[in-house]
Design a protein around this motif. Structure first.
Motif, short mmCIF file in Angstrom:
data_model
loop_
_atom_site.label_atom_id
_atom_site.label_comp_id
_atom_site.label_asym_id
_atom_site.label_seq_id
_atom_site.Cartn_x
_atom_site.Cartn_y
_atom_site.Cartn_z
N CYS A 201 19.42 28.29 36.22
CA CYS A 201 18.11 28.90 36.01
C CYS A 201 17.18 27.91 35.29
O CYS A 201 17.54 27.32 34.28
CB CYS A 201 18.24 30.17 35.17
N GLY A 203 13.95 29.04 34.71
CA GLY A 203 12.86 29.90 34.23
C GLY A 203 12.46 29.45 32.82
O GLY A 203 13.14 28.62 32.21
N THR A 204 11.38 30.04 32.29
CA THR A 204 10.83 29.54 31.02
C THR A 204 11.87 29.56 29.89
O THR A 204 12.07 28.55 29.21
CB THR A 204 9.61 30.40 30.62
N ALA A 205 12.55 30.70 29.72
CA ALA A 205 13.50 30.81 28.60
C ALA A 205 14.62 29.79 28.74
O ALA A 205 15.02 29.13 27.77
CB ALA A 205 14.07 32.23 28.55
N CYS A 206 15.13 29.64 29.94
CA CYS A 206 16.23 28.69 30.16
C CYS A 206 15.74 27.25 30.07
O CYS A 206 16.46 26.38 29.57
CB CYS A 206 16.88 28.96 31.51
N CYS A 243 13.81 32.43 37.26
CA CYS A 243 14.49 33.37 36.33
C CYS A 243 15.54 34.24 37.04
O CYS A 243 15.25 34.88 38.04
CB CYS A 243 13.44 34.25 35.67
N LEU A 244 16.72 34.26 36.47
CA LEU A 244 17.82 35.05 37.04
C LEU A 244 17.86 36.46 36.44
O LEU A 244 18.73 37.25 36.77
CB LEU A 244 19.16 34.35 36.79
N GLY A 245 16.95 36.73 35.52
CA GLY A 245 16.82 38.10 35.00
C GLY A 245 17.70 38.41 33.81
O GLY A 245 17.88 39.58 33.48
N CYS A 246 18.28 37.39 33.18
CA CYS A 246 19.07 37.66 31.96
C CYS A 246 18.70 36.63 30.90
O CYS A 246 19.54 35.88 30.41
CB CYS A 246 20.57 37.65 32.27
N CYS A 247 17.39 36.63 30.58
CA CYS A 247 16.84 35.60 29.70
C CYS A 247 17.48 35.60 28.32
O CYS A 247 17.50 34.56 27.64
CB CYS A 247 15.33 35.79 29.56
N VAL A 252 21.15 29.90 31.43
CA VAL A 252 22.05 30.66 32.31
C VAL A 252 22.29 29.91 33.62
O VAL A 252 21.40 29.22 34.11
CB VAL A 252 21.40 32.03 32.63
S1 FES Z 1 14.56 32.34 32.33
FE1 FES Z 1 16.61 32.03 32.80
S2 FES Z 1 17.36 34.00 33.05
FE2 FES Z 1 15.30 34.32 32.68
#
Ligand code: FES
Length: 283
Positions: A201, A203-206, A243-247, A252
């Motif tokens: 992932c 996504g922003t958090a990852c 994003c895989l939905g488990c930020c 992740v």
């Molecule tokens: S940003 Fe990685 S799971 Fe949401």
């Protein structure tokens, strides 16, 4: 070409140097000439005998300025000409970019990161009989394009060129439509995948939690060559996904659909090895 580039480059430098020197000289002389004319005009008011001198100086200054203007015009044209020659010669000296190779070359489309080509081994031969049954079941119309492509991807795990060619032969779907649809949707792959799919992932958090380092370490650990997403033996494919939905578990990744979170580059490699080993045991 090298000589032409060298000569034109030298001429460009010379033109620029002369123009700059001319400009500097003119800027320095102009106030002095103006002052001289002003002084003579004042003197002519009280002494008419100085009129010819004033006239002579005005003519001299005008002639000098005209000559400079003509020279600068000629230099500007020379500069334009030599720049054109230089750019043409330089362009021919630079080697052209290498054309794409592999499956993506069929339709000439730009490859998204998810569609990067694995060049280490030729794609395995495929059985096209599946296509005949599929088209008979789903229909030949353009409206079935996405369903047909999804079925092809699900069957072969990517979109093989031979299958796409056969699809166009059997249906009303054109190669351009296949190329457009398969490149528009991120789910479609144009190159063979490994036995195990690792999705990291980004996504922003990852991303903030170190997804980039994890991806780089996984690629190094799994010996995935630069520019490819799959290793030479086609065991692992590493994809960067949204994003895989488990930020809350960031960073992740998933291995064959199994999720692992709160990873470091080292534990990410362990997770990939463990899940792939379990999957192999089950098989
Ligand atoms: S940003 Fe990685 S799971 Fe949401």
């Amino acid at each position: 070409m090298r000589t032409a580039a060298g000569i034109s480059g030298g001429l460009i430098a010379l033109c620029v140097a002369v123009l700059l020197a001319d400009y500097a000289l003119a800027t320095k002389r102009a106030p002095k000439d103006d002052q001289l004319i002003k002084t003579l005009q004042e003197q002519v008011k009280s002494d008419a005998a100085l009129a010819p001198k004033l006239d002579g100086e005005q003519k001299r200054i005008t002639a000098v300025r005209r000559a400079r203007k003509s020279r600068d015009n000629a230099l500007a044209w020379l500069l334009i000409l030599t720049s054109a020659v230089f750019l043409t010669a330089a362009k021919r000296l630079v080697p052209p970019p290498k054309p794409p190779v592999g499956p993506g070359a069929l339709v000439g489309q730009a490859l998204s990161p998810a569609n990067r080509i694995t060049t280490q081994a030729p794609p395995p031969p495929i059985d096209l009989a599946f296509l005949d049954d599929l088209v008979a079941k789903e229909g030949r119309g353009k409206e079935s394009a996405i369903i047909l492509l999804q079925a092809i991807q699900s069957h072969y795990r990517y979109l093989p060129d031979d299958a796409l060619r056969r699809l166009c032969e059997l249906t009303e779907i054109t190669p351009a439509e296949v190329a457009g649809t398969s490149s528009f949707y991120g789910q479609f792959r144009r190159s063979p995948v490994g036995e195990h799919i690792v999705r990291v992932c980004h996504g922003t958090a990852c991303h903030v939690a170190g997804a980039r380092q994890i991806t780089e370490e996984l690629r190094r650990h799994l010996a995935i060559p630069e520019g490819a997403d799959t290793d030479a033996r086609r065991l692992f494919t590493v994809d960067e996904v949204a994003c895989l939905g488990c930020c809350s578990l960031a960073p992740v990744l998933t291995v064959d659909g199994h999720t692992s979170g709160r990873l470091t580059p080292a534990t990410a490699c362990d997770a990939v090895q463990q899940v792939s080993a379990c999957e192999q045991e089950k098989a």
